[in-house]
Design an enzyme around this catalytic site. Structure first.
Site, PDB file in Angstrom:
ATOM      1  CB  ALA A   1     -43.240 -13.831 -20.423  1.00 58.95           C
TER       2      ALA A   1
ATOM      3  N   GLY B   1     -46.800 -17.274 -19.015  1.00 67.16           N
ATOM      4  CA  GLY B   1     -47.200 -17.089 -20.411  1.00 67.16           C
ATOM      5  C   GLY B   1     -47.362 -18.415 -21.150  1.00 67.16           C
TER       6      GLY B   1
ATOM      7  CD  GLU C   1     -50.740 -15.402 -19.024  1.00 69.08           C
ATOM      8  OE1 GLU C   1     -49.500 -15.277 -19.046  1.00 69.08           O
ATOM      9  OE2 GLU C   1     -51.509 -14.467 -18.780  1.00 69.08           O
TER      10      GLU C   1
ATOM     11  CD  GLU D   1     -47.846 -15.187 -14.823  1.00 73.79           C
ATOM     12  OE1 GLU D   1     -48.331 -15.960 -13.967  1.00 73.79           O
ATOM     13  OE2 GLU D   1     -48.096 -15.262 -16.040  1.00 73.79           O
TER      14      GLU D   1
HETATM   15  N1  CO8 Z   1     -37.568 -16.907 -18.842  1.00 71.51           N
HETATM   16  C1  CO8 Z   1     -36.269 -16.950 -19.173  1.00 71.51           C
HETATM   17  N2  CO8 Z   1     -35.492 -18.031 -18.980  1.00 71.51           N
HETATM   18  C2  CO8 Z   1     -36.075 -19.113 -18.422  1.00 71.51           C
HETATM   19  C3  CO8 Z   1     -37.435 -19.142 -18.060  1.00 71.51           C
HETATM   20  C4  CO8 Z   1     -38.202 -17.964 -18.296  1.00 71.51           C
HETATM   21  N3  CO8 Z   1     -39.513 -17.896 -18.017  1.00 71.51           N
HETATM   22  N4  CO8 Z   1     -37.719 -20.338 -17.523  1.00 71.51           N
HETATM   23  C5  CO8 Z   1     -36.572 -21.044 -17.565  1.00 71.51           C
HETATM   24  N5  CO8 Z   1     -35.588 -20.315 -18.106  1.00 71.51           N
HETATM   25  C6  CO8 Z   1     -34.199 -20.704 -18.330  1.00 71.51           C
HETATM   26  C7  CO8 Z   1     -33.417 -20.755 -17.023  1.00 71.51           C
HETATM   27  O1  CO8 Z   1     -32.983 -19.447 -16.679  1.00 71.51           O
HETATM   28  C8  CO8 Z   1     -32.304 -21.696 -17.381  1.00 71.51           C
HETATM   29  O2  CO8 Z   1     -31.333 -20.979 -18.137  1.00 71.51           O
HETATM   30  P1  CO8 Z   1     -29.773 -21.043 -17.709  1.00 71.51           P
HETATM   31  O3  CO8 Z   1     -29.410 -22.485 -17.885  1.00 71.51           O
HETATM   32  O4  CO8 Z   1     -29.121 -20.126 -18.681  1.00 71.51           O
HETATM   33  O5  CO8 Z   1     -29.721 -20.624 -16.290  1.00 71.51           O
HETATM   34  C9  CO8 Z   1     -32.960 -22.693 -18.324  1.00 71.51           C
HETATM   35  O6  CO8 Z   1     -34.135 -22.046 -18.795  1.00 71.51           O
HETATM   36  C10 CO8 Z   1     -33.374 -23.974 -17.632  1.00 71.51           C
HETATM   37  O7  CO8 Z   1     -34.174 -23.633 -16.509  1.00 71.51           O
HETATM   38  P2  CO8 Z   1     -33.903 -24.205 -15.019  1.00 71.51           P
HETATM   39  O8  CO8 Z   1     -32.439 -24.475 -14.832  1.00 71.51           O
HETATM   40  O9  CO8 Z   1     -34.552 -23.273 -14.056  1.00 71.51           O
HETATM   41  O10 CO8 Z   1     -34.683 -25.596 -15.122  1.00 71.51           O
HETATM   42  P3  CO8 Z   1     -35.379 -26.402 -13.925  1.00 71.51           P
HETATM   43  O11 CO8 Z   1     -35.770 -27.702 -14.510  1.00 71.51           O
HETATM   44  O12 CO8 Z   1     -34.502 -26.379 -12.713  1.00 71.51           O
HETATM   45  O13 CO8 Z   1     -36.694 -25.551 -13.542  1.00 71.51           O
HETATM   46  C11 CO8 Z   1     -38.713 -24.321 -14.041  1.00 71.51           C
HETATM   47  C12 CO8 Z   1     -37.731 -25.432 -14.468  1.00 71.51           C
HETATM   48  C13 CO8 Z   1     -39.424 -24.730 -12.741  1.00 71.51           C
HETATM   49  C14 CO8 Z   1     -39.729 -24.143 -15.156  1.00 71.51           C
HETATM   50  C15 CO8 Z   1     -37.932 -23.011 -13.792  1.00 71.51           C
HETATM   51  O14 CO8 Z   1     -37.102 -22.762 -14.928  1.00 71.51           O
HETATM   52  C16 CO8 Z   1     -38.808 -21.806 -13.603  1.00 71.51           C
HETATM   53  O15 CO8 Z   1     -39.351 -21.621 -12.517  1.00 71.51           O
HETATM   54  N6  CO8 Z   1     -38.957 -20.949 -14.639  1.00 71.51           N
HETATM   55  C17 CO8 Z   1     -39.697 -19.708 -14.550  1.00 71.51           C
HETATM   56  C18 CO8 Z   1     -41.192 -19.979 -14.530  1.00 71.51           C
HETATM   57  C19 CO8 Z   1     -41.946 -18.675 -14.408  1.00 71.51           C
HETATM   58  O16 CO8 Z   1     -41.857 -17.971 -13.429  1.00 71.51           O
HETATM   59  N7  CO8 Z   1     -42.721 -18.336 -15.449  1.00 71.51           N
HETATM   60  C20 CO8 Z   1     -43.489 -17.137 -15.487  1.00 71.51           C
HETATM   61  C21 CO8 Z   1     -42.725 -16.053 -16.178  1.00 71.51           C
HETATM   62  S1  CO8 Z   1     -43.571 -14.490 -16.136  1.00 71.51           S
HETATM   63  C22 CO8 Z   1     -44.751 -14.602 -17.343  1.00 71.51           C
HETATM   64  O17 CO8 Z   1     -44.885 -15.582 -18.033  1.00 71.51           O
HETATM   65  C23 CO8 Z   1     -45.618 -13.397 -17.530  1.00 71.51           C
HETATM   66  C24 CO8 Z   1     -46.434 -13.519 -18.807  1.00 71.51           C
HETATM   67  C25 CO8 Z   1     -47.275 -12.334 -19.045  1.00 71.51           C
HETATM   68  C26 CO8 Z   1     -46.518 -11.092 -19.300  1.00 71.51           C
HETATM   69  C27 CO8 Z   1     -47.355 -10.151 -20.103  1.00 71.51           C
HETATM   70  C28 CO8 Z   1     -46.797  -8.748 -20.026  1.00 71.51           C
HETATM   71  C29 CO8 Z   1     -47.627  -7.756 -20.781  1.00 71.51           C
END
Ligand code: CO8
Length: 258
Positions: free
Chosen positions: A66, A109, A112, A132
């Protein structure tokens, strides 16, 4: 179809293909993207000319979860009253078979969403996880439930509590994914599977999907009962007559999807 901002949509024969397309955010699932995926999937679902749907992302990310930047400032009252993420429940109600073709990150997400699909074909570089907890959150799109059903309690608990990811090999071993293919072959493999399904009778495929899904909702006796009723229903279709006639006459069936 061309109005979408966050996804690409196309048809190939009887297969509908939805590609998540927010490369700048690794296909993070924001509300706009969710609404578009739902609209596109529902349109395909209503189309008798579509027999299977593929949901995919990029080579780097199916979806990295998400959208954390969208979620970060939200309050409890907004999440609750707007029933945030409930679009994804409506995706689970799509009746046409839905295949997730997953390469790269399928996290939070994203994992999921892949599990909402009927089965997952994974590229060798696919990574699955529910991280998460590292954000002070728990899954909210069915992750705790579907992961536990897919891989069992031990691995689901470990992944949800520690946030560790599973690579494609472990995901296949654990029953989370149907098959692993080389990254370059992912779409070809997903299309082959989708075309196979779309070549079957659509109403019968809907019944097959409904019957398997009942296994996750009810007791064995009740599930077998529903299966039997659906099996009997097949005999009311032209396609059952055609399928069996074709077998007896040693020719390929031509299903009319009714
Ligand atoms: N949300 C927003 N932006 C994201 C996300 C995300 N989940 N993942 C990556 N991005 C963005 C980064 O911020 C970055 O943007 P910018 O260049 O502007 O800084 C761009 O994508 C590229 O990402 P990275 O530079 O981090 O790329 P890497 O190759 O270094 O890393 C990863 C890749 C490991 C995937 C890393 O981006 C990461 O850890 N992302 C987050 C993963 C995460 O924690 N996901 C879970 C999110 S919470 C969720 O999904 C809850 C769902 C259920 C909610 C339901 C509510 C009712």
């Amino acid at each position: 179809m061309s109005d979408y901002q966050n996804i690409l949509v196309k048809e190939q024969g009887r297969v509908g293909i939805i590609t998540l397309n927010r490369p700048e955010a690794l296909n993070a699932l924001n509300a706009a993207l969710g609404a578009e995926v739902l609209a596109a999937a529902q349109a395909f679902d209503r189309d008798p000319g579509i027999g299977a749907i593929i949901l995919t992302g990029s080579e780097r990310a199916f979806a990295a979860g998400a959208d954390i930047k969208e979620m970060a400032p939200r309050t409890y009252m907004e999440m609750y009253t707007q029933d945030f993420f409930s679009d994804w429940d409506r995706l689970a109600a799509v009746r046409t078979p839905l295949i997730a073709a997953v390469a790269g990150h399928a996290l939070g997400g994203g994992c999921e969403l892949a599990m909402i699909c009927d089965f997952i074909i994974a590229a060798e570089n696919a990574k699955f996880g529910q991280p998460e907890i590292r954000l002070g959150l728990i899954p909210g799109m069915g992750g705790t439930q579907r992961l536990a059903r897919a891989v069992g309690k031990a691995k689901a608990m470990e992944m949800v509590l520690t946030g560790r990811t599973m690579d494609a090999a472990e995901a296949e071993r654990s029953g989370l994914v149907a098959r692993i293919v080389p990254a370059a072959d992912l779409m070809e493999a997903a299309l082959a599977a989708a075309e196979t399904i779309a070549g079957m009778s659509k109403p019968i495929a809907l019944m097959a999907k409904e019957a398997v899904n009942i296994a996750f909702e009810t007791s064995l006796a009740e599930g077998v009962h529903v299966e039997r009723r659906l099996n009997h229903s097949c005999f009311a279709t032209e396609d059952q007559k055609e399928g069996m006639a074709a077998f007896i006459e040693k020719r390929p069936p031509v299903f009319a999807h009714r």
